[in-house]
Scaffold this active site. Structure first.
Site, PDB file in Angstrom:
ATOM      1  N   SER A 153       3.190   0.667  -0.013  1.00 16.25           N
ATOM      2  CA  SER A 153       3.404  -0.759   0.219  1.00 16.25           C
ATOM      3  C   SER A 153       2.398  -1.204   1.272  1.00 16.25           C
ATOM      4  O   SER A 153       1.856  -0.365   2.007  1.00 16.25           O
ATOM      5  CB  SER A 153       4.836  -0.968   0.736  1.00 16.25           C
ATOM      6  OG  SER A 153       4.968  -2.246   1.315  1.00 16.25           O
ATOM      7  N   TYR A 166      12.073   0.672   5.847  1.00 12.35           N
ATOM      8  CA  TYR A 166      11.221   0.653   4.648  1.00 12.35           C
ATOM      9  C   TYR A 166       9.771   0.970   5.022  1.00 12.35           C
ATOM     10  O   TYR A 166       9.121   1.808   4.389  1.00 12.35           O
ATOM     11  CB  TYR A 166      11.341  -0.721   3.986  1.00 12.35           C
ATOM     12  CG  TYR A 166      10.539  -0.892   2.725  1.00 12.35           C
ATOM     13  CD1 TYR A 166      10.987  -0.363   1.520  1.00 12.35           C
ATOM     14  CD2 TYR A 166       9.331  -1.600   2.726  1.00 12.35           C
ATOM     15  CE1 TYR A 166      10.252  -0.533   0.349  1.00 12.35           C
ATOM     16  CE2 TYR A 166       8.593  -1.777   1.568  1.00 12.35           C
ATOM     17  CZ  TYR A 166       9.062  -1.244   0.376  1.00 12.35           C
ATOM     18  OH  TYR A 166       8.328  -1.411  -0.779  1.00 12.35           O
TER      19      TYR A 166
HETATM   20  N1  LIG Z   1       8.033  -5.508  -5.883  1.00  9.82           N
HETATM   21  C1  LIG Z   1       7.161  -5.534  -4.901  1.00  9.82           C
HETATM   22  O1  LIG Z   1       6.677  -6.604  -4.500  1.00  9.82           O
HETATM   23  C2  LIG Z   1       6.708  -4.250  -4.246  1.00  9.82           C
HETATM   24  C3  LIG Z   1       5.714  -4.325  -3.262  1.00  9.82           C
HETATM   25  C4  LIG Z   1       5.289  -3.153  -2.661  1.00  9.82           C
HETATM   26  C5  LIG Z   1       5.821  -1.934  -3.038  1.00  9.82           C
HETATM   27  N2  LIG Z   1       6.786  -1.892  -3.996  1.00  9.82           N
HETATM   28  C6  LIG Z   1       7.301  -0.574  -4.379  1.00  9.82           C
HETATM   29  O2  LIG Z   1       7.254  -0.442  -5.790  1.00  9.82           O
HETATM   30  C7  LIG Z   1       8.302   0.429  -6.234  1.00  9.82           C
HETATM   31  C8  LIG Z   1       9.125  -0.248  -7.298  1.00  9.82           C
HETATM   32  O3  LIG Z   1       9.718  -1.391  -6.715  1.00  9.82           O
HETATM   33  P1  LIG Z   1      10.370  -2.566  -7.571  1.00  9.82           P
HETATM   34  O4  LIG Z   1       9.943  -3.815  -6.924  1.00  9.82           O
HETATM   35  O5  LIG Z   1      10.157  -2.332  -9.010  1.00  9.82           O
HETATM   36  O6  LIG Z   1      11.904  -2.341  -7.171  1.00  9.82           O
HETATM   37  P2  LIG Z   1      13.254  -2.540  -8.011  1.00  9.82           P
HETATM   38  O7  LIG Z   1      13.081  -3.611  -9.016  1.00  9.82           O
HETATM   39  O8  LIG Z   1      14.300  -2.660  -6.972  1.00  9.82           O
HETATM   40  O9  LIG Z   1      13.395  -1.156  -8.768  1.00  9.82           O
HETATM   41  C9  LIG Z   1      13.613   0.020  -8.040  1.00  9.82           C
HETATM   42  C10 LIG Z   1      14.074   1.098  -8.973  1.00  9.82           C
HETATM   43  O10 LIG Z   1      14.417   2.241  -8.171  1.00  9.82           O
HETATM   44  C11 LIG Z   1      15.698   2.689  -8.565  1.00  9.82           C
HETATM   45  N3  LIG Z   1      16.429   3.312  -7.462  1.00  9.82           N
HETATM   46  C12 LIG Z   1      16.746   2.764  -6.287  1.00  9.82           C
HETATM   47  N4  LIG Z   1      17.505   3.610  -5.577  1.00  9.82           N
HETATM   48  C13 LIG Z   1      17.668   4.716  -6.341  1.00  9.82           C
HETATM   49  C14 LIG Z   1      18.385   5.934  -6.177  1.00  9.82           C
HETATM   50  N5  LIG Z   1      19.104   6.173  -5.094  1.00  9.82           N
HETATM   51  N6  LIG Z   1      18.335   6.853  -7.165  1.00  9.82           N
HETATM   52  C15 LIG Z   1      17.622   6.620  -8.287  1.00  9.82           C
HETATM   53  N7  LIG Z   1      16.944   5.478  -8.504  1.00  9.82           N
HETATM   54  C16 LIG Z   1      16.981   4.532  -7.540  1.00  9.82           C
HETATM   55  C17 LIG Z   1      16.414   1.445  -9.013  1.00  9.82           C
HETATM   56  O11 LIG Z   1      17.516   1.808  -9.821  1.00  9.82           O
HETATM   57  P3  LIG Z   1      18.632   0.726 -10.268  1.00  9.82           P
HETATM   58  O12 LIG Z   1      17.922  -0.137 -11.256  1.00  9.82           O
HETATM   59  O13 LIG Z   1      19.684   1.545 -10.853  1.00  9.82           O
HETATM   60  O14 LIG Z   1      19.013  -0.017  -9.019  1.00  9.82           O
HETATM   61  C18 LIG Z   1      15.319   0.706  -9.757  1.00  9.82           C
HETATM   62  O15 LIG Z   1      15.196   1.172 -11.071  1.00  9.82           O
HETATM   63  C19 LIG Z   1       9.087   0.793  -4.975  1.00  9.82           C
HETATM   64  O16 LIG Z   1       8.633   2.025  -4.484  1.00  9.82           O
HETATM   65  C20 LIG Z   1       8.742  -0.310  -4.001  1.00  9.82           C
HETATM   66  O17 LIG Z   1       8.876   0.102  -2.673  1.00  9.82           O
HETATM   67  C21 LIG Z   1       7.238  -3.018  -4.614  1.00  9.82           C
END
Ligand SMILES: NC(=O)c1ccc[n+]([C@@H]2O[C@H](COP(=O)([O-])OP(=O)(O)OC[C@H]3O[C@@H](n4cnc5c(N)ncnc54)[C@H](OP(=O)(O)O)[C@@H]3O)[C@@H](O)[C@H]2O)c1
Length: 245
Positions: A153, A166
């Site tokens: 991130s 985070y």
């Molecule tokens: N979106 C952004 O702007 C952004 C920016 C920078 C970095 N990131 C990074 O990109 C990655 C994906 O993020 P996203 O935005 O797609 O997030 P998201 O929509 O919240 O999806 C996160 C996924 O991780 C799963 N997860 C969370 N806790 C878990 C656990 N304890 N065991 C197994 N699975 C778990 C969730 O499962 P459930 O669906 O069952 O909850 C979901 O499928 C992350 O590493 C995040 O830090 C995102």
């Protein structure tokens, strides 16, 4: 690499595990890897979401995926080893591992960060990545070339006020990636990190509730880099921190 154009069969015959494959960026990565020929192992904590992604891959004509329902917050060493044993029996090798699942935790001043929140976020975002990678290493070594991708991130590269647990977890993720990459130097394995940047997902919406999601890139917009790092065009990349936007 933001303009990278993946050929249709880039990931043909590759076996790729994606964590957090039920939603957001992980779901899109699973769909994109399958669309480019990979058999994807969908790992996540919500069975129904994984089943929906499985069905979508099949409906799109992709290779039959596999599902691994595992909560990274509570998973034990035994469960990670069980998963590795199952994948060894079913697939015999692993060509790619995308560490994508993460928790945001709560935002606020470090002075008031609940230590149990810090523990939970580090467990899911950092410790689970190491615990999953370790038993999968023999399978990754069986592939001709294997790629491990860590998800970082912006706040894992430069600290920012109020991003507490985070941000700490994402710095640790970069540290794990660099340490492992140095150990893998000269081997058939490589690992790198991706900072997705602001992306239209549930996590982003919970961090920025007042933001108009339509102003953000979608997970699909990020896929050129996710494909590049998973396919053989990136064999020379190891230990690098990439931005998907
Ligand atoms: N979106 C952004 O702007 C952004 C920016 C920078 C970095 N990131 C990074 O990109 C990655 C994906 O993020 P996203 O935005 O797609 O997030 P998201 O929509 O919240 O999806 C996160 C996924 O991780 C799963 N997860 C969370 N806790 C878990 C656990 N304890 N065991 C197994 N699975 C778990 C969730 O499962 P459930 O669906 O069952 O909850 C979901 O499928 C992350 O590493 C995040 O830090 C995102």
């Amino acid at each position: 690499m933001l303009e990278y154009h993946a050929k249709k069969d880039l990931l043909q015959d590759k076996i790729i595990l994606v964590t957090g494959a039920g939603d957001g960026i992980g779901k899109q990565a699973a769909l994109s890897y399958a669309a480019h020929g990979a058999s994807v192992i969908l790992l996540g904590r919500t069975q129904q979401k994984l089943v929906d992604v499985y069905d979508e891959i099949i409906a799109n004509g992709g290779p039959t995926p596999a599902i691994g329902c595992l909560n990274l917050q509570t998973a034990t060493a035994g469960q990670y080893h069980e998963l590795a044993t199952r994948l060894t029996a079913e697939f015999g090798q692993l060509d790619g591992l995308l560490h994508n699942a993460s928790l945001l935790g709560s935002l606020g001043p470090l002075e008031q960060l609940p230590i149990d929140t810090l523990e939970t976020v580090l467990k899911v975002n950092v410790i689970a990545q190491a615990a999953l990678t370790q038993p999968l290493m023999p399978l990754l070594r069986k592939a001709p070339h294997a790629s491990i991708i860590f998800t970082s991130s912006s706040v894992g590269r430069k600290g920012r006020a109020f991003w507490g647990a985070y941000a700490i977890s994402k710095f640790a993720t970069e540290g794990m990636m660099q340490t492992l990459a140095d150990e893998l130097d000269g081997s058939t394995l490589r690992c790198n990190s991706i900072n997705p940047g602001a992306t239209r997902t549930k996590m982003r919406a919970s961090a920025y509730p007042a933001e108009d999601p339509l102003t953000l890139k979608t997970a699909a917009d990020l896929m050129p880099l996710y494909l590049y790092l998973m396919g053989d065009d990136s064999l020379h990349e190891n230990g690098q921190a990439f931005n998907a936007q």
